[in-house]
Design a protein around this motif. Structure first.
Motif, mmCIF file in Angstrom:
data_model
loop_
_atom_site.group_PDB
_atom_site.id
_atom_site.type_symbol
_atom_site.label_atom_id
_atom_site.label_comp_id
_atom_site.label_asym_id
_atom_site.label_seq_id
_atom_site.Cartn_x
_atom_site.Cartn_y
_atom_site.Cartn_z
ATOM 1 N N UNK A 195 43.493 37.622 49.806
ATOM 2 C CA UNK A 195 44.094 38.888 50.237
ATOM 3 C C UNK A 195 45.265 39.265 49.344
ATOM 4 N N UNK A 196 46.087 38.278 49.006
ATOM 5 C CA UNK A 196 47.275 38.567 48.184
ATOM 6 C C UNK A 196 46.874 39.092 46.815
ATOM 7 N N UNK A 197 45.875 38.492 46.159
ATOM 8 C CA UNK A 197 45.500 38.927 44.815
ATOM 9 C C UNK A 197 44.837 40.306 44.852
ATOM 10 N N UNK A 198 44.098 40.577 45.918
ATOM 11 C CA UNK A 198 43.501 41.909 46.055
ATOM 12 C C UNK A 198 44.572 42.988 46.147
ATOM 13 N N UNK A 199 45.573 42.714 46.975
ATOM 14 C CA UNK A 199 46.663 43.685 47.150
ATOM 15 C C UNK A 199 47.452 43.839 45.854
ATOM 16 N N UNK A 200 47.673 42.677 45.123
ATOM 17 C CA UNK A 200 48.449 42.726 43.882
ATOM 18 C C UNK A 200 47.737 43.570 42.830
ATOM 19 N N UNK A 201 46.404 43.415 42.658
ATOM 20 C CA UNK A 201 45.644 44.196 41.687
ATOM 21 C C UNK A 201 45.675 45.679 42.068
ATOM 22 N N UNK A 202 45.521 45.933 43.338
ATOM 23 C CA UNK A 202 45.503 47.327 43.822
ATOM 24 C C UNK A 202 46.846 48.005 43.574
ATOM 25 N N UNK A 203 47.962 47.334 43.900
ATOM 26 C CA UNK A 203 49.300 47.906 43.684
ATOM 27 C C UNK A 203 49.596 48.080 42.200
ATOM 28 N N UNK A 204 49.079 47.181 41.378
ATOM 29 C CA UNK A 204 49.322 47.303 39.938
ATOM 30 C C UNK A 204 48.631 48.532 39.383
ATOM 31 N N UNK A 205 47.399 48.758 39.811
ATOM 32 C CA UNK A 205 46.638 49.906 39.299
ATOM 33 C C UNK A 205 47.193 51.214 39.832
ATOM 34 N N UNK A 206 47.554 51.239 41.114
ATOM 35 C CA UNK A 206 48.009 52.473 41.735
ATOM 36 C C UNK A 206 49.466 52.774 41.435
ATOM 37 N N UNK A 207 50.311 51.736 41.533
ATOM 38 C CA UNK A 207 51.759 51.972 41.521
ATOM 39 C C UNK A 207 52.460 51.378 40.294
#
Length: 1009
Positions: A195-207
């Protein structure tokens, strides 16, 4: 600007120098290759210099660039050419081998020039040296490999993920594995990690948020690993096009931290279990943290001590101890010591002082090098200190020499005995180093002290201690550690005893012991040490020879094991009295059973050695072998018994014994028959008054007075001539009880004990019946007298003090047999008769010697050596048989020597009798005689296996007069002296070889007949 390009092209066509400039400066090499003719190629000078070669001096083995390119890279290049297309260009990194052997990496940009029909015609290549960049890449890759750091890249537009080699290794996938976003995410452990790595990749791409997480993955092989992943983003025109980062294996680090946490928890449990107070102190701010136990030690709760700081500790500490504590802290601040260690007193809530052992260490330092955080413990050592003070008081008052030291070997306490033993009166030693008090202490003792400070105990029963002033002390010592608690060593305790005086006594005793040991080992008698139970502790060689056991065998036995049962009770009873102190020594005659089960008779003398407390230590025994003496006594007893039988059987021969004053003590049956007196009637009466004719006594008294001027009265007329070794024979007249007179032949002999005359023996034979044949008797007496005279004249030759009475013995035997013909079959009488005849023959030879003494050379004659030996063997046959000695005559019958028969007989008898006399009881005895010829001399060898002679000690006195070499009672030391003179008188000589306890060989050299 297109005209410049056209212009440059034209310039190059017209001016070659421009082209040369370009290829020399802009490139690291230029190649031009004829594809159709592969052996034709052109490489620019810059290409060759890049690879370390001179264009004008190329080695013959180098034909083209193909000789230097890596084979794999060449195959790849050839594959590119085969798959070329129109206006095809390529870019390839190739490896070339430099002249010095290392690899040169070149980035090769090439263009294939085609023919009009579309086939490759030429290959133009431009080369750039990228060796440095490639080496840096390899270095980085190696570093990443060592640190287990890989990298990754996610191309969002292409939706492709790239993993480095290390990243693939961490995931445990093969080198050609191609991940995608879904599979990459799936490696993370399901749950929080994924879950943590999914959120980290998503935040990196979006934000555009970078990330750095430590998460768990499950590798392709199912192994759990901790990784650190760091992500960065690339945005183009406000849109994320790439996410990239590093991927590091931190499994070892993470596991170590987990173990550290466990250890910390375990340490906390240990601290709580050991009841220790703990503290944390920020040295720069003064902030402090104490646990509950810290407060309990001084009787408080933590709530009562709030607010807590370092001042809390200062307020409760004893002022005198604060100075010592501050000194130790300063040493820690200056890094002069690693640990803070201090014993101090703290004020308890009840008003008493409690002792605390304070341990600590600085853990952190500021960037300026100042101490920051310090951690430590408090241990309540009040009871330990009380015990220590009691021990210190005990040491000071103990009557033994004892001292107590700290870990620096400084004095804490010492006893008065220590002060006096080491002459330290008036010195202040408490707090002083032991090595300052005793500067003479060497490195060996210092090493022992350091070993004891690690937990060892050392001791010595005696040690030499040389003082600084040169004096010497001998001490017995023990050094051991003392403990402040069950594990912590507080210092050393030394216990010593001054044994200097005892050592001096021991040295004196050692001299005596050495002398005793020498006497013990070399004693001519058996000697032994036994414990009070009879166990043999030490025995000498002589005792082993007596008993037949080896030293080792005796050590396994007791004296009870070899004592004859008949003697054991008496021996044990005496030993018991000796051990109990009722007697100081005892001796007795007893029997031992030897190893070969024979019996030996010994005289045992035993005494006891006791210690200073009068406790018995061991028994000293002296054992004298008297077997031969006892055998002789037994034989004598048998002879006496036989003699008594003869006395009682001699009914016609009067045998009378008197004491030294002439009182009758023995009166045999023959005397009763001849004189008519019963024995009881004459015992203790005086002779000659009782039985002699008084007129004869008086006439003899007057004759002695006239002839010798000696006044003899009564019995003295018989005894005045009886000197040592002599007897007197004469005719007298006896008077019977009824007054009847008859003549007797009377022989008077002195009876001796210990060479002292104790009485006289008178043998009287009634000669009435033989008076008729007086002439024959007179002739016999004349012969006897003549023989006696010759014997007297021969005394200077025969130094054995032979005083033969053969004539009288022969006469008495003849008379005895004449009166009693039945005695002729008596064994004793036969032996006496044989001895008398042999003695008569010997005397005959001696008489011949006397006659021939002045004219030896005229009387030397051939003598058959073998016959002479046989005659000598016959003469001592009984002696050899009794001694169980086998005599072997190996001399041939045709051997003749020049000599005097009497001398030859005397020589042979002497050597044979000596070999028999000194035989060994350890083996079957033999005597061998053989003859050889050496330099026209007959050499007679007489070999035995007897006791042997120590020639090294006695060789120079072997043939001396009165020299003996064994302990035989009848040894006189005259035989070899006479024999040597006899052999030399007839022109011969003697040599001898011998080995103790092996045997002796005499060689007699005679003139050859």
């Amino acid at each position: 600007m297109s005209y410049l390009k056209t212009e440059l092209y034209e310039l190059i066509k017209k001016d070659n120098s421009v082209f040369d400039f370009i290829q020399e400066t802009a490139l690291d090499g230029l190649t031009y290759w004829d594809i159709e003719n592969p052996n034709h190629n052109y490489m620019s000078p810059k290409f060759w210099s890049t690879l370390g070669y001179n264009y004008n001096e190329l080695p013959s083995k180098i034909k083209s660039w193909k000789d230097l390119i890596n084979k794999e890279d060449l195959e790849l290049l050839q594959e590119v050419i085969r798959t070329n297309s129109i206006d095809f260009t390529y870019e390839q990194i190739c490896r070339f081998t430099h002249e010095n052997g290392f690899t040169v990496w070149m980035k090769c940009n090439g263009k294939i020039i085609q023919s009009p029909d579309g086939n490759g015609l030429r290959l133009l290549g431009a080369h750039i040296d990228i060796t440095y960049q490639k080496e840096q890449e390899l270095l980085l890759e190696n570093c990443n490999s060592a640190a287990r750091i890989g990298y990754w890249e996610f191309d969002i537009l292409a939706q492709q993920i790239h993993w480095s080699k290390i990243t693939k290794e961490i995931h445990e996938v093969c080198e050609n594995y191609i991940p995608n976003l879904e599979t990459a995410i799936h490696f993370y452990k399901e749950g929080d990690n994924r879950d943590i790595i999914n959120i980290a990749i998503s935040n990196a791409i979006k934000n555009n948020e970078p990330f750095d997480y430590r998460l768990q993955i499950i590798t392709a092989k199912g192994n759990h690993r901790w990784i650190r992943t760091i992500g960065q983003t690339v945005f183009t025109k406000g849109r994320c096009t790439k996410v990239y980062g590093t991927f590091q294996d931190i499994t070892i680090e993470k596991n170590a931290k987990i173990e550290l946490i466990k250890e910390k928890e375990k340490l906390q449990s240990v601290l709580e279990g050991t009841n220790l107070g703990t503290w944390e102190w920020n040295i720069q701010t003064g902030e402090a943290i104490f646990n509950n136990r810290w407060a309990e030690i001084i009787g408080y709760t933590l709530e009562e001590l709030q607010p807590i700081s370092i001042q809390t500790w200062i307020d409760f500490a004893h002022p005198d101890d604060l100075l010592q504590s501050q000194k130790i802290l300063e040493e820690c601040y200056n890094k002069e010591r690693d640990f803070y260690h201090c014993e101090c007193r703290m004020k308890h809530k009840n008003g008493e002082w409690v002792w605390v052992l304070d341990h600590g260490r600085i853990i952190n330092w500021t960037d300026e090098g100042l101490p920051l955080m310090m951690y430590g413990t408090h241990t309540d050592i009040t009871e330990t200190k009380k015990t220590f003070e009691r021990n210190k008081l005990f040491i000071e008052q103990t009557p033994t020499a004892i001292a107590m030291f700290d870990t620096q070997v400084k004095y804490i306490a010492s006893s008065e005995k220590w002060i006096t033993d080491y002459r330290l009166e008036g010195q202040k030693i408490i707090g002083q180093s032991h090595y300052d008090v005793f500067p003479e202490i060497g490195e060996e003792w210092k090493k022992i002290h350091q070993q004891c400070l690690t937990g060892d105990t050392h001791k010595r029963d005696e040690e030499k201690f040389v003082r600084l002033d040169g004096s010497t002390q001998w001490i017995r010592w023990v050094v051991k550690p003392w403990y402040t608690d069950s594990e912590k060593i507080g210092g050393l305790i030394m216990l010593t005893e001054d044994i200097t005086e005892r050592k001096k006594i021991q040295e004196q005793l050692l001299v005596s012991e050495e002398a005793f040991r020498g006497n013990f080992e070399s004693a001519a008698i058996g000697m032994a040490l036994l414990n009070v139970h009879g166990q043999w502790l030490k025995v000498n060689k002589n005792l082993c020879e007596i008993t037949g056991y080896t030293n080792e065998e005796l050590m396994q036995l007791t004296f009870q094991d070899i004592t004859h049962p008949d003697d054991l009770d008496e021996d044990l009873a005496l030993l018991k009295e000796l051990v109990e102190g009722k007697i100081n020594f005892y001796h007795l005659e007893k029997k031992y059973i030897c190893k070969d089960e024979t019996i030996v008779y010994v005289i045992l003398a035993a005494s006891i050695v006791r210690d200073s407390d009068n406790n018995p230590l061991y028994i000293i025994s002296q054992i004298i072998d008297i077997t031969s003496q006892k055998n002789a006594e037994n034989k004598l007893e048998q002879a006496v018994s036989k003699l008594q039988g003869i006395l009682d059987a001699s009914t016609q021969v009067a045998i009378i014994e008197t004491n030294i004053d002439g009182l009758i003590t023995t009166f045999n049956t023959g005397a009763e028959n001849l004189l008519g007196y019963p024995k009881e009637e004459v015992i203790h009466l005086k002779t000659p008054e009782t039985i002699h004719l008084q007129e004869e006594i008086e006439a003899q008294e007057e004759k002695i007075l006239i002839e010798k001027n000696i006044n003899c009265k009564g019995f003295e007329v018989f005894t005045h001539v009886l000197h040592k070794g002599k007897f007197e024979t004469s005719e007298w007249t006896y008077v019977k009880k009824d007054g009847t007179q008859f003549p007797v032949q009377l022989t008077v002999t002195a009876v001796k004990r210990n060479n002292e005359i104790t009485g006289y023996l008178m043998i009287a034979v009634d000669i009435s019946s033989i008076k008729k044949v007086e002439n024959e008797i007179q002739s016999l007496l004349f012969v006897t007298k003549d023989q006696n005279e010759r014997l007297k004249n021969f005394a200077h030759i025969v130094s054995h003090n032979l005083r033969s009475h053969s004539g009288n013995i022969a006469m008495m035997l003849d008379l005895l047999l004449y009166e009693n013909p039945s005695y002729a079959d008596n064994e004793i009488i036969q032996l006496l008769d044989l001895a008398s005849k042999n003695l008569k023959d010997t005397i005959g030879h001696l008489n011949e010697v006397v006659i021939m003494n002045t004219t030896i050379t005229e009387n030397i004659a051939p003598v058959n050596l073998s016959d002479a030996i046989e005659n000598s063997i016959n003469n001592i046959q009984i002696l050899a048989k009794n001694a169980q000695v086998n005599i072997q005559n190996e001399v041939k019958s045709d051997v003749f020597i020049l000599g005097i028969p009497a001398y030859v007989e005397s020589i042979l008898l002497n050597f044979l009798s000596n070999s028999i006399k000194y035989k060994s009881d350890k083996r079957k005895a033999y005597i061998k005689l053989n003859a050889t010829v050496e330099n026209d001399k007959i050499v007679l060898s007489i070999e035995d296996n007897g006791l042997g002679i120590d020639l090294k000690q006695n060789g120079d006195k072997l043939f001396g007069m009165y020299k003996t070499f064994h302990m035989n009672d009848d040894a006189r030391g005259i035989g070899l002296f006479i024999t040597k003179n006899q052999i030399e008188a007839i022109g011969g000589k003697i040599t001898v070889t011998s080995e103790v306890d092996k045997g002796t060989t005499f060689k007699l050299y005679f003139q050859n007949a």
